[in-house]
Each structure stands twice: as structure tokens, then as C-alpha cells.
Design an enzyme around this catalytic site. Structure first.
Site, short mmCIF file in Angstrom:
data_model
loop_
_atom_site.label_atom_id
_atom_site.label_comp_id
_atom_site.label_asym_id
_atom_site.label_seq_id
_atom_site.Cartn_x
_atom_site.Cartn_y
_atom_site.Cartn_z
N SER A 291 0.99 -1.11 0.08
CA SER A 291 -0.05 0.01 0.08
C SER A 291 0.70 1.28 0.06
O SER A 291 1.90 1.07 -0.39
CB SER A 291 -0.89 -0.31 1.24
OG SER A 291 -1.98 1.00 1.32
N ASN A 292 0.21 2.53 0.42
CA ASN A 292 1.21 3.56 0.30
C ASN A 292 0.52 4.38 1.68
O ASN A 292 -0.27 4.13 2.16
CB ASN A 292 1.16 4.39 -0.96
CG ASN A 292 -0.26 4.66 -1.40
OD1 ASN A 292 -1.12 5.62 -0.81
ND2 ASN A 292 -0.81 4.03 -2.31
N HIS A 293 1.37 5.62 1.74
CA HIS A 293 0.96 6.44 2.88
C HIS A 293 -0.09 7.26 2.62
O HIS A 293 -0.23 8.36 3.56
CB HIS A 293 2.34 7.45 3.21
CG HIS A 293 3.53 6.41 3.95
ND1 HIS A 293 3.30 5.72 4.91
CD2 HIS A 293 4.59 6.38 3.34
CE1 HIS A 293 4.50 5.26 5.04
NE2 HIS A 293 5.34 5.32 4.11
N ALA B 100 -4.63 7.69 -4.29
CA ALA B 100 -3.04 7.08 -4.52
C ALA B 100 -3.12 5.75 -4.89
O ALA B 100 -3.04 4.84 -4.02
CB ALA B 100 -2.14 7.58 -3.37
#
Ligand code: CTP
Length: 413
Positions: free
Chosen positions: A221-223, A289
Site C-alpha cells: 500500500s502507500n502512505h 493514490a
């Protein structure tokens, strides 16, 4: 902060019921008056004595007490409360709430209250993801009930995913916010009543990260916090528009009834939901995102550690924004985001052109206070006719107002 506020806490049968003890303590510490109603299932997880001691009131769970004809009047309880908080809310009780079932005192009180209802789901990730649960949640939100999103993390089952009940501290923050904004009539929280004149235009927004499974306990995943996309959704809703908000897993609750929230997890889920809703949208803002790659063969069993190195094969996800750009109608306005670390302007202009956008919002990770997680953002807006507008570092709420204003100038043309 909550002095004099009358709160009913409904506790249902979930392992997260243990968190109700801390929640009661924090609410009491903030000055609230708390009465606890437990479902029969909740009593298997935490004792009424604990919650009665902490709340200073007897815990209610049955319609009647003893054999003397004493009954707990759910209608009176419903009229007494300023807020009903159901935390943890199990999949079963959510289903009953969504469908008007009334087989315990908490459900009877839920149906009787005139105040706002806030619920914090807690369950295993697959139960949470199940279309039945998601349909129930959407239904409850359409009633004006406020959900405090479950967090992504390790669950009691040992699996990792979305389903952990929000922490008591977060719940108290949301409750405090609710009362503060309710009293001061802050538009973003003016629940049940969008302030501006209604517009027929429909807005689609994507927000947050996507989560791509490697196996049942691991993911890529991402932030992304989702804050920017949610702020834009809120801004449109406050200006009288109806918003479809397709979001990956984030820790933000949506209270505005003009926002129809659709929770998704993976890029593939987001693609399905967003392309379905894009067809009826007038303005589309893709702030999510989205993962560009996902594991090609996610394992349905936990991958065991070996002595050798390992690698994960990734395959490309579909670019949702580019796909919508290909089928965009003349009357639609399509907006994308570009998060760049170098060659910012040129990269953003390339995305604008290649994805057939009307406008792109550029964030540079070089700018202090901009990008993931922060409450502030420093943006540039670039339009299809190659005009660039530079903005100072602002709160995401202020940046959202700038973005919406620019989009609307294009939309009225
Ligand atoms: N986007 C999308 N679907 C994807 C990837 C990106 O809808 N699978 C959208 C994002 O929501 C954003 C825009 O495309 O509005 C740009 O995303 P970004 O990650 O900055 O660019 P990419 O096109 O993925 O290119 P790169 O990662 O190489 O910069």
C-alpha cells in the site's frame, strides 16, 4: 469538553468490546453522562460490572428486570440521549440496524432515538469487506448515521486488514468534534442539512490509498491519508452538490449526508466502483493514490519463511484515471492529481495530456508540508490550455476550496 452531554454507549458482541471500558472512562473524564446498553452477545466479552462501575450507572441489557414487571423503557432512553454511540458495532448488529430488527434493548433504543447515531464497526476483514456488510453500512449512512471507520491492522483472527475498531481516543475526538461543530454550526459538520442551494450536478471523487494483498496477512500500500480527497468532497457537498466518494481504507469518517461514501480496498475494486459511477458524473476528481502494481498471484495461505531470498511478481493495475479519460464525454470535467518528487511540472503536464484531463493538481514532495499525511498542502493547478496557478502552503481545507473553485470555472463553460 463534553460537560453535560448525555451519551448512550451501545456495546455489541465483538472482541473489541474490551475497548468500551476505556471509552466509557474517557467520556466520563471529558464530563459526559454515560449510560451503557449491552447486547446479550457483548456480555460474553466484557462484564456489565466493569462498565457499570466506570459509567457510574447500572448497565442495561434486558427489556425487563426480575419478575416484578420492571422494564427498561427504550423510548425514554432514546429521548434522554444527546448522542447514541454504538462501539463496537458487530456485523450482526449492523445488519439489524440497517433492516429495522428489534430483538434486544439496544436495537429498540436505536429505532427510538431522536439524536444522532455514531457507530464504530469491528469485525474480521472479510466480514467487513463482504457486500452484505458494505450494503448495510451504506444504508446506515444514508439514514444519516455516522460511521467511524475501522482501522487497517492486525485483527483478533491473526489476519491483517481493515476491521479493527477505531481506538477509544479517536472515538472521543470524533464525538467531541461532533458536539463542537453541532453547536457552532460549522458547515462541514452541519449534519443533515447541506448549506448551499442544491445543484443537479453530480461529483465523483476517488481518495485514499489502495491495498493490494500479497497473502492473507500482508499487503502493498502507500502512505495516502485520504485527507485531500475528503476535503474536496466536503467542499463540493457544502456547496450543495451530491458527491460519490470512492475511498480506499482511511481513518476519516464522513458525516455529510450529501456524500455517498463507497469503501473499497484494492485498485481493482476502485476501478469497478469508479468506472460505474463515472458514467453519471458531471465532474470527476481522482485524488486517490492508486497502486500502480499488485502481486500477480496473491497467495490464499500465509507465505512461510524460507532460508532463501524471495521475490514477489507484480503486475500492472489498470490506470483508472486514464480509463475514464478515454471515455470522457464533452460535458464532463476530469481532474487528476500528480504527486512528483522531481521534474514536477513537466511530469504533471505529461499526465494531463496523456490521460485527457481538463485540469491537474500538482503536489511536489520537495515542498515542506505538502503531500501525504499532512494537514497542509502546497499545490499548483495546471489546466488543459496550459495555464499554471501557484498557491501558498495552506490547510487541505483551504486548498480544497481553491481546487473546487477552479474546477467550477471549467464546469460552467
Ligand atoms: N491514477 C489512477 N489509477 C491508477 C494510477 C493513478 O486513477 N492505477 C490516478 C491518480 O488518482 C492520480 C493520477 O492518476 O489522479 C496520477 O497518479 P500518479 O501516481 O501521480 O501517477 P501515475 O500515472 O501512476 O504515474 P507515476 O506513478 O509513474 O508518477
Amino acid at each position: 469538553m463534553l460537560k453535560g452531554k448525555k451519551i448512550i454507549l451501545g456495546v455489541t458482541g465483538s472482541i473489541a468490546a474490551y475497548k468500551a471500558a476505556l471509552l466509557v472512562r474517557l467520556l466520563k473524564k471529558s464530563g459526559a453522562e454515560v449510560r451503557v446498553i449491552m447486547t446479550p452477545g457483548a456480555r460474553d466479552f466484557i462484564t456489565p460490572l466493569t462498565l457499570a462501575t466506570l459509567s457510574g450507572n447500572a448497565v442495561l441489557s434486558e427489556f425487563t428486570e426480575g419478575n416484578e414487571g420492571v422494564w427498561n423503557n427504550h423510548v425514554d432512553l432514546g429521548l434522554w440521549a444527546d448522542l447514541l454511540v454504538i462501539a463496537p458495532a458487530s456485523a450482526n448488529e449492523l445488519a439489524k440496524m440497517a433492516n429495522g430488527f428489534c430483538d434486544n434493548l439496544l436495537m429498540a433504543t436505536y429505532l427510538s432515538v431522536r439524536c444522532k447515531v455514531l457507530f464504530a464497526p469491528a469485525m474480521d476483514l472479510d466480514m467487513y469487506k463482504h457486500p452484505a456488510t458494505q450494503t448495510n453500512i451504506n444504508k446506515l449512512q444514508s439514514f444519516g448515521n455516522i460511521m467511524v471507520e475501522p482501522a487497517v491492522g492486525e485483527l483478533a483472527s491473526g489476519l491483517v486488514g481493515q476491521g479493527r475498531m477505531a481506538e477509544p481516543e479517536e472515538l472521543v475526538a470524533v464525538i467531541t468534534d461532533f458536539f463542537l461543530n453541532k453547536n457552532s454550526q460549522i458547515p462541514t459538520m452541519n449534519v443533515g442539512m447541506p448549506l448551499a442551494k442544491k445543484s443537479n450536478k453530480r461529483i465523483l471523487i476517488t481518495a485514499g490509498p489502495t491495498v493490494e494483498a500479497i497473502d492473507p496477512v500482508r499487503f502493498i500500500s502507500n502512505h495516502s491519508s485520504g485527507k485531500m480527497g475528503f476535503a474536496i468532497a466536503e467542499e463540493f457537498a457544502n456547496q450543495g452538490y451530491t458527491v460519490d466518494l470512492v475511498t480506499g481504507p482511511v481513518h476519516i469518517s464522513t458525516v455529510n449526508p450529501a456524500i455517498n461514501r463507497i469503501n473499497v480496498v484494492s485498485a481493482a475494486d476502485m476501478y469497478k466502483a469508479a468506472t460505474r459511477l463515472a458514467a453519471k458524473a458531471d465532474i470527476i476528481v481522482m485524488a486517490a493514490a492508486v497502486a500502480d502494481y499488485k502481486p500477480s498471484k496473491p497467495s490464499d495461505k500465509k507465505i512461510k519463511k524460507k532460508d532463501t531470498e524471495m521475490s514477489i511478481e507484480l503486475e500492472k493495475t489498470t490506470d483508472i484515471l486514464a480509463a475514464v479519460g478515454k471515455t470522457k464525454k464533452k460535458s464532463q470535467v476530469l481532474v487528476g492529481f500528480a504527486l512528483e518528487t522531481d521534474n514536477e511540472l513537466a511530469n504533471a503536464q505529461k499526465k494531463l495530456k496523456e490521460k485527457n484531463l481538463d485540469l491537474i493538481v500538482l503536489n511536489s514532495l520537495q515542498d515542506k508540508g505538502a503531500g501525504f499525511g499532512h494537514d497542509t498542502n502546497k499545490i499548483k493547478i495546471i489546466t488543459a490550455n496550459n495555464k499554471t496557478f501557484n498557491f501558498e502552503l495552506k490547510t487541505k481545507k483551504e486548498a480544497a476550496a481553491d481546487i473546487v473553485q477552479h474546477i467550477l470555472t471549467l464546469a460552467v463553460k
